[in-house]
Design a protein around this motif. Structure first.
Motif, PDB file in Angstrom:
ATOM      1  N   HIS A   1      -3.410   3.591   0.580  1.00  0.00           N
ATOM      2  CA  HIS A   1      -4.495   2.781   0.013  1.00  0.00           C
ATOM      3  C   HIS A   1      -3.927   1.613  -0.788  1.00  0.00           C
ATOM      4  N   GLU A   2      -2.904   1.885  -1.605  1.00  0.00           N
ATOM      5  CA  GLU A   2      -2.298   0.827  -2.410  1.00  0.00           C
ATOM      6  C   GLU A   2      -1.635  -0.230  -1.527  1.00  0.00           C
TER       7      GLU A   2
ATOM      8  N   LEU B   1      -2.963   7.976  -1.029  1.00  0.00           N
ATOM      9  CA  LEU B   1      -3.124   7.030  -2.122  1.00  0.00           C
ATOM     10  C   LEU B   1      -2.123   5.891  -2.010  1.00  0.00           C
ATOM     11  N   VAL B   2      -0.896   6.205  -1.582  1.00  0.00           N
ATOM     12  CA  VAL B   2       0.094   5.151  -1.344  1.00  0.00           C
ATOM     13  C   VAL B   2      -0.397   4.214  -0.233  1.00  0.00           C
TER      14      VAL B   2
ATOM     15  N   ARG C   1       0.791   4.823  -7.293  1.00  0.00           N
ATOM     16  CA  ARG C   1       0.924   3.418  -7.669  1.00  0.00           C
ATOM     17  C   ARG C   1       2.386   3.054  -7.909  1.00  0.00           C
TER      18      ARG C   1
ATOM     19  N   LYS D   1       6.607  -2.241  -2.254  1.00  0.00           N
ATOM     20  CA  LYS D   1       6.297  -3.672  -2.185  1.00  0.00           C
ATOM     21  C   LYS D   1       7.450  -4.515  -2.710  1.00  0.00           C
TER      22      LYS D   1
ATOM     23  N   ALA E   1       4.104   2.873  -4.433  1.00  0.00           N
ATOM     24  CA  ALA E   1       3.651   1.684  -3.699  1.00  0.00           C
ATOM     25  C   ALA E   1       4.256   0.411  -4.289  1.00  0.00           C
ATOM     26  N   ALA E   2       4.332   0.345  -5.618  1.00  0.00           N
ATOM     27  CA  ALA E   2       4.914  -0.838  -6.260  1.00  0.00           C
ATOM     28  C   ALA E   2       6.384  -0.984  -5.888  1.00  0.00           C
TER      29      ALA E   2
END
Length: 255
Positions: free
Chosen positions: A139-140, A136-137, A104, A111, A107-108
């Motif tokens: 997916h995010e 998981l990245v 998370r 973004k 990914a943040a």
């Protein structure tokens, strides 16, 4: 084209066994103070793949890691190889043990910097051999991901064609961009940084991004060796239909 590469600092794969232990809580791998670290080898293949794409079709390559300040030397290594920018997500060691929190945070940060066309990562890290975080990245970021990739067969602004390693063949897949690919060591041989690149990397500015404020998930290990000994575990064979086997396996895993 914007390409993001994920890298991770890992303990030296040749670290002697006596340098490794498990904490009393069973939640942390402890390494001797003199332990050496390096960039995960599969991640170096990912960096090389990104730089090769930059050289053949034009792209901007940004390398991202989630770690503390001691990891910046490894970011400078990949800048010396030919990456354009480096970004470090500030993440405490306790948070890095949780792949969901790590993913998370990464990914943040991605973004925050904009939407890349392609994300490249190594197929797995040598310290855990899990391979969770890249998926998981993805997916995010809500993008498709595929592994293990051993060849990039074509790339346009809309899609990428890759060769994926199968049991006895290399299967070809096409993904619509943006997408993530997890590469294996069959992909390439990472280059050695030249002197010019090393000198330029020393002066490069590394972007540091604070991770989102959140508590790590309460992940409890299912098995913890005690006093360095391996526990003897029995084997259970599950009989029945596929549905019965799946239900019994989920029950055994407390899912």
């Amino acid at each position: 084209m914007e390409i993001i590469v994920l890298i991770k600092r890992v303990p030296d794969p040749n670290l002697p066994e006596q340098f490794i232990s498990i904490s009393d809580s069973g939640e942390e791998i402890l390494l001797h103070a003199s332990s050496q670290y390096s960039i995960n080898l599969y991640d170096l293949n990912a960096v090389e793949a990104a730089i090769a794409l930059k050289e053949t079709r034009g792209a901007t390559v940004t390398v991202v890691t989630a770690d503390d300040g001691s990891a910046e030397q490894y970011l400078r290594r990949v800048l010396a190889m030919g990456a354009d920018r480096a970004m470090r997500v500030e993440l405490e060691a306790s948070a890095r043990r949780d792949p969901f929190t790590t993913a998370r945070a990464i990914a943040a940060a991605i973004k925050q910097k904009g939407n890349p066309s392609l994300v490249i990562a190594g197929r797995q890290a040598s310290d855990t051999d899990a391979g969770y975080v890249p998926f998981l990245v993805a997916h995010e970021l809500a993008i498709p991901a595929i592994a293990p990739v051993v060849a990039i067969k074509g790339l346009t602004d809309q899609n990428i064609r890759v060769g994926k390693l199968a049991d006895a063949s290399i299967d070809e897949y096409e993904l619509t961009l943006p997408a993530m690919i997890l590469v294996s060591n069959e992909m390439n041989k990472p280059r050695t940084p030249g002197l010019k690149g090393v000198m330029a990397a020393k002066k490069a500015v590394i972007d540091v991004i604070a991770a989102p404020e959140e508590r790590p998930s309460a992940l409890r290990p299912k098995y913890v060796p005690k006093n360095g000994q391996r526990a003897v575990q029995g084997n259970t064979f599950i009989e029945g239909s596929d549905e019965d086997k799946a239900a019994a396996l989920l029950a055994a895993l407390d899912c």
